[in-house]
Structures are given as structure tokens and as C-alpha cells.
Write a protein that holds these residues in place. Structure first.
Motif, PDB file in Angstrom:
ATOM      1  N   THR A 282       0.802  -1.231   0.000  1.00  0.00           N
ATOM      2  CA  THR A 282       0.000   0.000   0.000  1.00  0.00           C
ATOM      3  C   THR A 282       0.837   1.284   0.000  1.00  0.00           C
ATOM      4  O   THR A 282       0.452   2.242  -0.684  1.00  0.00           O
ATOM      5  N   PRO A 283       1.949   1.373   0.707  1.00  0.00           N
ATOM      6  CA  PRO A 283       2.762   2.592   0.581  1.00  0.00           C
ATOM      7  C   PRO A 283       3.285   2.801  -0.842  1.00  0.00           C
ATOM      8  O   PRO A 283       3.422   3.937  -1.289  1.00  0.00           O
ATOM      9  N   VAL A 284       3.578   1.701  -1.543  1.00  0.00           N
ATOM     10  CA  VAL A 284       4.026   1.816  -2.932  1.00  0.00           C
ATOM     11  C   VAL A 284       2.876   2.308  -3.809  1.00  0.00           C
ATOM     12  O   VAL A 284       3.052   3.177  -4.675  1.00  0.00           O
ATOM     13  N   GLU A 285       1.673   1.760  -3.596  1.00  0.00           N
ATOM     14  CA  GLU A 285       0.509   2.202  -4.359  1.00  0.00           C
ATOM     15  C   GLU A 285       0.224   3.681  -4.120  1.00  0.00           C
ATOM     16  O   GLU A 285      -0.119   4.418  -5.049  1.00  0.00           O
ATOM     17  N   ALA A 286       0.354   4.125  -2.863  1.00  0.00           N
ATOM     18  CA  ALA A 286       0.138   5.538  -2.547  1.00  0.00           C
ATOM     19  C   ALA A 286       1.136   6.416  -3.297  1.00  0.00           C
ATOM     20  O   ALA A 286       0.770   7.450  -3.879  1.00  0.00           O
TER      21      ALA A 286
END
Length: 371
Positions: A282-286
Motif C-alpha cells: 500500500t505505501p508503494v501504491e500511494a
């Protein structure tokens, strides 16, 4: 080259299933094996609607919803899967998949998402959070995990080569199993997250609400900052606990469709991440949305977030998050959405498939020459 892919269990579509999905893109004729398969019909598209060879646990009472209660049987179960006719076995493992039995003429490569957290790194935290520190039930849990830990370390020796999903997991593989590994970062669908330079007035987090994700800390921290707005998407066992901590400035949306989650991620001032995660998709997607990240400085986040794309905090406590938010706001105007997105484009799915294919072929040729 005849390939078998052994996965833990098919019940939903999360990070490890995304890896299997991409493995099937590389090896579309591979056969699938797992402890259980209760994946809902709409999600089966991600595994090409393939039939899955499962174990006896598939037929045990309540296995559909309570399969984790059969952990004590899973080492036995995984060893009953017959993959003896395959040239290459690729296990996708965070618990027992790597324990599948292979013979001397087979190459076994394990893509390790994580050594089982509840048996190793988070053992004491797991006992405390589940109330199993004492009592007879707690004694049984400790006995099961002790025996599982011994089997887990022994079964790791059956693997010819480990692939770790991050340098952090590579260190844990070395610590727990005494085995070296190569890092191939997991696939992230970067192309599904459009860059959005325009940001709203809220902070955002999204996760399944289980204890180690520490959504409770994030909500507690923002509840102590009533002038700042936080939106939370996700559900799970900790939802009611988190709800009790939420102030008027915190909005809990529960489960939301993918499009809603993505829109909130694109328009947030920053994505807040407090888990010590193995990799952390999720941090990468953000960041693919051009959204900065406020993250715990531990685990996989140290490999995906930089000082140019976010802000770190050192400890899992309310005050550390509050202080990190303050530091973020001091430098908020300096974050460049285009640069943030560019920093994570290397985690795309094509890169994963290419690196995985190359690694397997190299090791397969070396292995065949050694026979």
C-alpha cells in the motif's frame, strides 16, 4: 520444464495471491497446489480459473472460515501433496508451502513472503494480543507453535533457493533458517494508480484491521490532533477497538470498493503507515498516486520510501506519529508528486516477471548440469 506452484491457501486476493497471479503469467501451464482452496468464484480469474489440488484439511469441519485453527495439521497436510512428477517446484510461502516434499532430481525455489510472524518475530506479541500468555489454552498454543517452529526451520532446509520479497525478509530468512536468499521485490500494479498532483485536506490510511497493522495507533494519534482530518478504509477483528478510539475528526469507512480506495489514496495529503511490514504494497501504491507517505522506519518501508517521498517515525507510539505529521507539514510543499511516482515505477509487474523468469531459468540450468 514442468512446473508446480505450491501456495499456502486460496481464500482471497491479497499480496501473496498477486505473486501467484504473476507466476502464472510466467508459467501459464503450471499446476496449482495448496492446503485449501475456498477462493470466491469472481476472484478465480486471478489464477486463470485453474483447479487447485488441495489437502485433507479442505474437507475438515469449519475449514472454510477457520482454517488457521488447523495450523497444527498443516505440516502433515502439505507433505501429502504429491509434486514428484514436476521438474521445478515454486512455493509461495509465508507458513507451510515451502515444506512440500521434493526429491533430489527436482529444483525447489521458494518465494518467501515472510517466515511465519506468529511463530518467530511476533511470537510474544501474538501471545499477548490473543490472551494466550497463560491458561491451559495458552499452554496448548505455545506447544503447537514450538513444534511448528521446529518443523518450519527443518523444512526450510528442503528448499534449494530462497527468493525474499525484500532485504528485510532476506535478513529474517538468514536469522530463522540459516539460508541465503536473493531479493526480487513483489509485483505492484503501478499502472492502475494514476498520478494525482491535486491533493485534498485529509490524511489517509487503509488496511485490514489486525493488531500488527497498528491502525489503532494511527487513529489514536489523529484523535489527539483535532485540527487534522483522517480517513480510514478497512475492516477486520480490530474494527470495534479502533472505532472506540476515533475522535470526531476521524472517519472510518470500513470496507470500500477498489475505486473508492484508490480515489482516497490519490487525493490524500499523505498516506500513514504504522506497520512493521515485510514489504508493504500500500505505501508503494500511494506513492504511485504521487501521494507522500508517513511511515514507521522499520521493515520493508525502508526500501520503498525515501526522504524525498515521505517522512519516517522511529517507534510505534502515538507521540512519534504526531511528531512525524508535524515534520511532514513543515516540508509538505517540497514534495513533488511526479518524482514520488517515478521512485516506485521500478516495482511494476513486468519487472517482477522478468526477474523471476531469469532467476528460475539460471538456477534450473545450473541444477540440471549438476545432476
Amino acid at each position: 520444464m514442468k512446473v508446480a506452484i505450491v501456495h499456502e491457501w486460496f481464500v482471497d486476493y491479497s499480496g501473496s495471491e498477486r505473486v501467484v497471479e504473476q507466476l502464472l503469467q510466467v508459467y501459464p501451464h503450471a499446476d496449482l497446489f495448496a492446503v485449501i482452496d475456498f477462493m470466491p468464484q469472481p476472484l478465480q480469474q486471478h489464477i486463470q480459473h485453474k483447479s487447485v489440488t488441495t489437502t485433507f484439511i479442505q474437507k475438515l469441519p469449519f475449514a472454510r472460515n477457520h482454517y488457521r485453527n488447523y495450523l497444527f495439521l498443516m505440516p502433515l497436510a502439505i507433505e501429502q501433496l504429491d509434486v514428484s512428477s514436476y521438474d521445478v517446484v515454486i512455493s509461495s510461502s509465508h507458513a507451510v508451502a515451502k515444506g512440500v516434499l521434493t526429491h533430489a532430481s527436482q529444483l525447489h525455489i521458494c518465494y518467501c513472503h515472510s517466515p511465519a510472524r506468529y511463530a518467530w518475530d511476533l511470537y510474544h506479541q501474538y501471545l499477548n494480543e490473543t490472551g494466550l500468555r497463560s491458561s491451559f489454552k495458552g499452554f496448548l498454543a505455545k506447544l503447537v507453535l514450538h513444534r511448528f517452529r521446529n518443523w518450519d526451520a527443518a523444512s526450510a532446509q528442503r528448499v534449494d533457493f530462497f527468493i525474499a520479497n525484500s532485504k528485510y525478509i532476506g535478513r529474517r530468512i538468514k536469522k530463522n533458517y540459516g539460508k541465503d536468499s536473493v531479493v526480487i521485490y513483489p509485483p505492484v500494479a503501478i499502472e492502475n494508480y494514476a498520478l494525482s498532483p491535486a491533493k485534498g485536506d485529509y490524511y489517509f490510511t487503509a488496511s485490514r484491521m489486525v493488531p500488527y497493522k497498528r491502525i489503532d495507533l494511527i487513529v489514536e494519534a489523529f484523535s489527539a490532533m483535532p485540527d487534522k482530518k483522517l480517513i480510514v478504509i478497512g475492516e477486520g477483528p480490530d474494527f470495534e477497538k479502533v472505532k472506540e478510539l476515533a475522535g470526531a475528526n476521524v472517519t472510518l469507512l470500513g470496507y470500500q470498493p477498489y475505486d473508492v480506495l484508490r480515489t482516497h489514496m490519490q487525493q490524500a495529503r499523505a498516506f500513514v503507515f504504522a506497520a512493521e511490514e515485510d514489504f508493504g504494497i500500500t505505501p508503494v501504491e500511494a506513492q504511485a498516486c504521487g501521494t507522500p507517505v508517513i511511515a514507521l522506519a522499520k521493515g520493508g518501508a525502508l526500501e520503498t520510501v525515501t526522504s524525498e517521498t515521505g517522512v519516517f517515525f522511529d517507534t510505534q507510539d502515538k507521540n512519534s506519529i504526531i511528531e512525524a505529521v508535524q515534520r511532514f507539514e513543515e516540508k509538505e510543499s517540497s514534495f513533488n508528486p511526479q518524482l514520488i511516482r517515478k521512485s516506485v515505477e521500478k516495482f511494476n509487474q513486468i519487472r517482477f516477471r522478468d526477474e523471476l523468469r531469469q532467476f528460475v531459468m539460471e538456477k534450473y540450468h545450473e541444477f540440471r548440469q549438476s545432476l
